[in-house]
Write a protein that holds these residues in place. Sequence first.
Motif, mmCIF file in Angstrom:
data_model
loop_
_atom_site.group_PDB
_atom_site.id
_atom_site.type_symbol
_atom_site.label_atom_id
_atom_site.label_comp_id
_atom_site.label_asym_id
_atom_site.label_seq_id
_atom_site.Cartn_x
_atom_site.Cartn_y
_atom_site.Cartn_z
ATOM 1 N N UNK A 227 59.418 35.599 1.478
ATOM 2 C CA UNK A 227 60.545 35.051 1.465
ATOM 3 C C UNK A 227 61.714 36.122 0.978
ATOM 4 N N UNK A 228 61.463 37.412 1.432
ATOM 5 C CA UNK A 228 62.164 38.407 0.877
ATOM 6 C C UNK A 228 62.894 39.108 2.026
ATOM 7 N N UNK A 229 64.330 39.560 1.896
ATOM 8 C CA UNK A 229 65.007 40.023 3.092
ATOM 9 C C UNK A 229 64.349 41.322 3.500
ATOM 10 N N UNK A 230 64.180 41.601 4.790
ATOM 11 C CA UNK A 230 63.599 42.910 5.175
ATOM 12 C C UNK A 230 63.777 43.313 6.454
ATOM 13 N N UNK A 231 63.773 44.642 6.491
ATOM 14 C CA UNK A 231 63.807 45.168 8.111
ATOM 15 C C UNK A 231 62.672 46.007 8.349
ATOM 16 N N UNK A 232 62.298 46.455 9.604
ATOM 17 C CA UNK A 232 61.169 47.256 9.852
ATOM 18 C C UNK A 232 61.722 48.119 10.847
ATOM 19 N N UNK B 168 53.851 44.082 17.223
ATOM 20 C CA UNK B 168 54.655 44.989 16.269
ATOM 21 C C UNK B 168 55.917 45.097 16.686
ATOM 22 N N UNK B 169 56.772 44.551 15.999
ATOM 23 C CA UNK B 169 58.367 44.672 16.546
ATOM 24 C C UNK B 169 59.463 44.987 15.722
ATOM 25 N N UNK B 170 59.286 46.446 15.499
ATOM 26 C CA UNK B 170 60.282 47.053 14.664
ATOM 27 C C UNK B 170 61.768 47.478 15.230
ATOM 28 N N UNK B 171 62.672 47.757 14.790
ATOM 29 C CA UNK B 171 64.175 48.125 15.619
ATOM 30 C C UNK B 171 63.703 49.776 15.751
#
Length: 532
Positions: free
Chosen positions: A49-54, A114-117
């Motif tokens: 439940x922590x905000x994150x970006x990949x 796998x779906x990073x920016x």
Amino acid sequence: MFWADKIAADSQGEQIVNDSKTPSGRVHVGSLRGVIIHDVIYRALKHAGKPAKFLYGTDDYDALDTVPRYLEQEKFSPYLGFPLCNVPSPEDTASDYAKYFMGEFLEVFDYLGVKPEIYYLRDFYRSGKMNPYIDLFLKNAHLVREAYKEASKAARPDNWYPFQVICEKCGKIATTVVTEYNGSEVFYTCKPDATDYVAGCGYSGWISPFDGNGKLPWKVEWVAKWDLLGVTIELAGKDHSQKGGSRDVANAICRKVLQKKPPYHSPYEFILVNGTKMSSSKGVGSSAKEMADLLPPELLRFLMLRTQPRSVINFAPNYETITRLFRDYDTLIEKYAAEEKAKGEKPELNKDFLPLFYSQVDDEIKTYYPFDFSTLISLLQIPHIDIKEEVAKRAAVKLTEYDWEVIEKRIEVARKWLEDYADEEEKLVIYFERVPEKAKELSPEQVSYLAKLAENLEQQEVWEGETLQTLLFSTAKELPIEQGKAFPAFYLSFLNKEKGPKAGYLLSYLQKNFALARLREVIAINNKALAQ
């Protein structure tokens, strides 16, 4: 606690997870380890439940330093030393070399869920986003030199500046050395002896370092990316994580020049093929795309996750390795299904089941009947049988639609493995028409074993793998004869070699009448030879 969940539990605030790759050639399966590790950290953060970006970067301003052996040498050798994004594409499916090989790798990302920016460094340099960092590091070149010296004992000359210009005359970036900065331009020389793989043209001149005219050395560039993107978590392979290595240098530059704390880091080990580290340019091992074409996505993810990141994975798609991979995965599925049935609900995701959970493309564990993969490999090599009919007959339960979906995928994997990866000694060649030559040279003890085995098989009503395996063992004990002599006699009678798939299962693939007739024929030939 699973390692990724521990990282997530210890994290505070929004997390930016980053990884990157230099697309110097066909990307090998070894590079997927970093991809999956960072993807799982990102998923663990979301799970907590922590905000994150990949984020995932393409280091396409790096130089082409080797022409891979699978490319036309004459076509690409003139581009040695050029930024990868300035090298032509091997095919017209992409705009350039970097986009071509990265595009193939990104197809594997999609396959694995796998779906990073995705970002390309060319865009950061050419758009001016890197300009403030270029200026900062050039103005503080003395601090960068100090960081190199302190972290890795690597001394840089007093006139060395952390920047590589794309030579205006020859287009190379690998051969240029910057020795002055006046606040708006750098003075560089394209040195003939700068590298051991390509010569610079000798040109010298002043040029602006901004807006894509060159790049920071990658250890410095690494730090600039961290700050530009706000990276908080980025792991690195063992090669970059040694004491005094690339990561130590980058950390020192980050602290000394930016006066900031580097992102969280932990090293991870290599994937080896028979003890050899994989290399994109050398073409060692199997490419990520080839492995994605072979293995179902959850099995390819599981290959990366069943081993702790700090442990080496020694991978080669041979019979022993690939059948063990499926067997280990199926064992976890069976354990999960048993617990789900006992509790009447989905089991808690403990440390046993988290590798299974993170192996799924869509974060949902779906159970199925785990039909043995090695049996499928064997069945595909038996002539004149209907594979699906044989599977249905051997399955211990009535197979559901989803069971069949899994099995059909595995039949495809087994068929592809046999066509593309199996060595001749790994293939199952049953001698149906004649007695194998090596089966005519058995010892008296081995002949006695086959005679007793034929006698016991005659009485055997249940023609099933595990039952027959037990019978093969019990017959050896009954005589007695060492298993190391008994089982080779059996295999030689049908395969002309001393080893093969599990003997009881091999026997179960054969018609009882044929198996008995073959054993008696082998016994007769050997008895005749022994009598002479």
